[in-house]
Write an enzyme that holds these catalytic residues in place. Sequence first.
Site, PDB file in Angstrom:
ATOM      1  N   ALA A 131       0.801  -1.224   0.000  1.00 18.59           N
ATOM      2  CA  ALA A 131       0.000   0.000   0.000  1.00 18.59           C
ATOM      3  C   ALA A 131       0.838   1.280   0.000  1.00 18.59           C
ATOM      4  O   ALA A 131       0.319   2.348   0.303  1.00 18.59           O
ATOM      5  CB  ALA A 131      -0.931  -0.027   1.197  1.00 18.59           C
ATOM      6  N   ASN A 187       1.351  -3.562   7.566  1.00 20.83           N
ATOM      7  CA  ASN A 187       2.318  -4.363   6.793  1.00 20.83           C
ATOM      8  C   ASN A 187       3.306  -3.491   6.037  1.00 20.83           C
ATOM      9  O   ASN A 187       4.436  -3.905   5.784  1.00 20.83           O
ATOM     10  CB  ASN A 187       1.575  -5.258   5.802  1.00 20.83           C
ATOM     11  CG  ASN A 187       0.953  -6.449   6.492  1.00 20.83           C
ATOM     12  OD1 ASN A 187       1.661  -7.352   6.916  1.00 20.83           O
ATOM     13  ND2 ASN A 187      -0.360  -6.428   6.640  1.00 20.83           N
ATOM     14  N   HIS A 215      -0.215   7.076   4.146  1.00 24.26           N
ATOM     15  CA  HIS A 215       1.119   6.696   4.628  1.00 24.26           C
ATOM     16  C   HIS A 215       2.118   7.766   4.197  1.00 24.26           C
ATOM     17  O   HIS A 215       2.165   8.117   3.010  1.00 24.26           O
ATOM     18  CB  HIS A 215       1.555   5.358   4.028  1.00 24.26           C
ATOM     19  CG  HIS A 215       0.624   4.225   4.333  1.00 24.26           C
ATOM     20  ND1 HIS A 215       0.499   3.679   5.590  1.00 24.26           N
ATOM     21  CD2 HIS A 215      -0.237   3.541   3.544  1.00 24.26           C
ATOM     22  CE1 HIS A 215      -0.389   2.695   5.545  1.00 24.26           C
ATOM     23  NE2 HIS A 215      -0.861   2.600   4.324  1.00 24.26           N
TER      24      HIS A 215
HETATM   25  N1  LIG Z   1       1.495  -5.680   2.190  1.00 19.55           N
HETATM   26  C1  LIG Z   1       0.550  -4.771   2.303  1.00 19.55           C
HETATM   27  O1  LIG Z   1       0.727  -3.584   2.011  1.00 19.55           O
HETATM   28  C2  LIG Z   1      -0.791  -5.187   2.802  1.00 19.55           C
HETATM   29  C3  LIG Z   1      -1.869  -4.312   2.667  1.00 19.55           C
HETATM   30  C4  LIG Z   1      -3.103  -4.732   3.086  1.00 19.55           C
HETATM   31  C5  LIG Z   1      -3.280  -5.974   3.676  1.00 19.55           C
HETATM   32  N2  LIG Z   1      -2.206  -6.794   3.842  1.00 19.55           N
HETATM   33  C6  LIG Z   1      -2.353  -8.105   4.502  1.00 19.55           C
HETATM   34  O2  LIG Z   1      -2.754  -9.091   3.560  1.00 19.55           O
HETATM   35  C7  LIG Z   1      -3.536 -10.077   4.226  1.00 19.55           C
HETATM   36  C8  LIG Z   1      -4.866 -10.263   3.474  1.00 19.55           C
HETATM   37  O3  LIG Z   1      -5.585  -9.036   3.472  1.00 19.55           O
HETATM   38  P1  LIG Z   1      -7.125  -8.995   3.046  1.00 19.55           P
HETATM   39  O4  LIG Z   1      -7.547  -7.577   3.127  1.00 19.55           O
HETATM   40  O5  LIG Z   1      -7.343  -9.754   1.800  1.00 19.55           O
HETATM   41  O6  LIG Z   1      -7.762  -9.785   4.289  1.00 19.55           O
HETATM   42  P2  LIG Z   1      -9.233 -10.410   4.432  1.00 19.55           P
HETATM   43  O7  LIG Z   1      -9.507 -10.454   5.887  1.00 19.55           O
HETATM   44  O8  LIG Z   1     -10.198  -9.739   3.535  1.00 19.55           O
HETATM   45  O9  LIG Z   1      -9.020 -11.911   3.901  1.00 19.55           O
HETATM   46  C9  LIG Z   1      -8.157 -12.821   4.526  1.00 19.55           C
HETATM   47  C10 LIG Z   1      -8.686 -14.241   4.268  1.00 19.55           C
HETATM   48  O10 LIG Z   1      -7.690 -15.161   4.726  1.00 19.55           O
HETATM   49  C11 LIG Z   1      -8.313 -16.200   5.462  1.00 19.55           C
HETATM   50  N3  LIG Z   1      -7.322 -16.716   6.421  1.00 19.55           N
HETATM   51  C12 LIG Z   1      -6.817 -16.092   7.512  1.00 19.55           C
HETATM   52  N4  LIG Z   1      -5.899 -16.870   8.119  1.00 19.55           N
HETATM   53  C13 LIG Z   1      -5.829 -18.009   7.393  1.00 19.55           C
HETATM   54  C14 LIG Z   1      -5.077 -19.199   7.523  1.00 19.55           C
HETATM   55  N5  LIG Z   1      -4.205 -19.391   8.518  1.00 19.55           N
HETATM   56  N6  LIG Z   1      -5.254 -20.177   6.595  1.00 19.55           N
HETATM   57  C15 LIG Z   1      -6.120 -20.020   5.565  1.00 19.55           C
HETATM   58  N7  LIG Z   1      -6.873 -18.901   5.406  1.00 19.55           N
HETATM   59  C16 LIG Z   1      -6.726 -17.918   6.305  1.00 19.55           C
HETATM   60  C17 LIG Z   1      -9.523 -15.548   6.120  1.00 19.55           C
HETATM   61  O11 LIG Z   1     -10.513 -16.496   6.433  1.00 19.55           O
HETATM   62  C18 LIG Z   1      -9.975 -14.563   5.038  1.00 19.55           C
HETATM   63  O12 LIG Z   1     -10.917 -15.140   4.156  1.00 19.55           O
HETATM   64  C19 LIG Z   1      -3.725  -9.586   5.670  1.00 19.55           C
HETATM   65  O13 LIG Z   1      -2.778 -10.204   6.543  1.00 19.55           O
HETATM   66  C20 LIG Z   1      -3.425  -8.107   5.572  1.00 19.55           C
HETATM   67  O14 LIG Z   1      -2.941  -7.568   6.772  1.00 19.55           O
HETATM   68  C21 LIG Z   1      -0.986  -6.430   3.390  1.00 19.55           C
END
Ligand SMILES: NC(=O)c1ccc[n+]([C@@H]2O[C@H](COP(=O)([O-])OP(=O)(O)OC[C@H]3O[C@@H](n4cnc5c(N)ncnc54)[C@H](O)[C@@H]3O)[C@@H](O)[C@H]2O)c1
Length: 266
Positions: A131, A187, A215
Site C-alpha cells: 500500500a 504491513n 502513509h
Molecule cells: N502488504 C501490504 O501492504 C498489505 C496491505 C493490506 C493488507 N495486507 C495483509 O494481507 C492479508 C490479506 O488481506 P485482506 O484484506 O485480503 O484480508 P481479508 O480479511 O479480507 O481476507 C483474509 C482471508 O484469509 C483467510 N485466512 C486467515 N488466516 C488463514 C489461515 N491461517 N489459513 C487459511 N486462510 C486464512 C480468512 O478467512 C480470510 O478469508 C492480511 O494479513 C493483511 O494484513 C498487506
Amino acid sequence: MSTAKNKPRLGVIGCGAIAQEIVRAVREGVVNANIIVMMDIYPEKCQKLAEMLTEKPSIVTSIDDFLQADIDYAIEAASQQAVREYGEKILSKGVSLVVLSVGALLDPDTRHKLEKAAEESGARIYAPTGAIAGLDAVRAARIAGIETVKLRTIKPAKSLGVNVDKPTKLYEGPAHEAVKLYPFNINVAAALSLAAGKEAQVEIIADPNATRNTHIIIVESPATRIEIKVENTPSKTNPKTSWLAALSAIELLRRITSTDPLLVGS
Ligand SMILES: NC(=O)c1ccc[n+]([C@@H]2O[C@H](COP(=O)([O-])OP(=O)(O)OC[C@H]3O[C@@H](n4cnc5c(N)ncnc54)[C@H](O)[C@@H]3O)[C@@H](O)[C@H]2O)c1
C-alpha cells in the site's frame, strides 16, 4: 503467446479482499496465469471467488492438500499466522511465495526459516510494495547507506478499532512491535524496513474524520531525502486494506509471470 497449458500456475491462500482483486485480474487477463488451487479456513469464501473463473480451481482447507496441486507460485493473502504456518512447507517444495502479510517477515526466526527453505529449493520469496510507493528508491538509496527511516500512518479510527473524537496517536515505536500490535494495518512498515535494511520508526494515528489510508514515508540518506505521501482508497470489502495493496500484488504477479521485453522501474 503462451497457451493455457504453459501459463504460470498459481495457488491462493486466503480468499478475502486482496484475493478477490487477484482473481479478477487473472479472469481479465491482466495477469497471464491460471489459478489452480485456493485455500481458506472458510472454504465458502473461495467458492465465491472461484465462481468468477471459467477454469475452476480446486478448493482446499489444508496446506498438504494445497501442495498436492502442481503450482509455480503461492500467493499468501491471509494473515501473518498463515505465513508462519505454511511458508516453510511451500518454499521447501520449490514453490515461490508471494507474501502479503509482510509483517510476519520482521520476526527474525520466521524470516530465517523461510529464507533457508527458499535457498535450499531454489524458490523465491516476493514481498510486494503493497500500500505504499517508492521502495525502488529506498532500495537504491540503501546502496549509499540509509540514516533514518520513518513511517507515519493515518487511518480512519474505525478501521483501527478505536472510537476517538479527534486525531489520536495510537502508537509510536519500532516497526517490529507495530506489526505485532496492528497485524492487519501496518504491513507497509515491514515492507519499508525490509527494503531499507533498517527498521522503520512508526507512528500510527487514528483519525475519526479520515476517509483514506494515508502513509507518509521519510527516508534520509547521503544520496537523497525521500518524502512520499500516499493517500489510498480503502478496499470496499476490507477497509483496513488499501485497494493499492491488491493492485501492487497484481502488478508484481503480472511482472514475474510476463515476458515483457521492456521493464520499467528498478
Ligand atoms: N502488504 C501490504 O501492504 C498489505 C496491505 C493490506 C493488507 N495486507 C495483509 O494481507 C492479508 C490479506 O488481506 P485482506 O484484506 O485480503 O484480508 P481479508 O480479511 O479480507 O481476507 C483474509 C482471508 O484469509 C483467510 N485466512 C486467515 N488466516 C488463514 C489461515 N491461517 N489459513 C487459511 N486462510 C486464512 C480468512 O478467512 C480470510 O478469508 C492480511 O494479513 C493483511 O494484513 C498487506
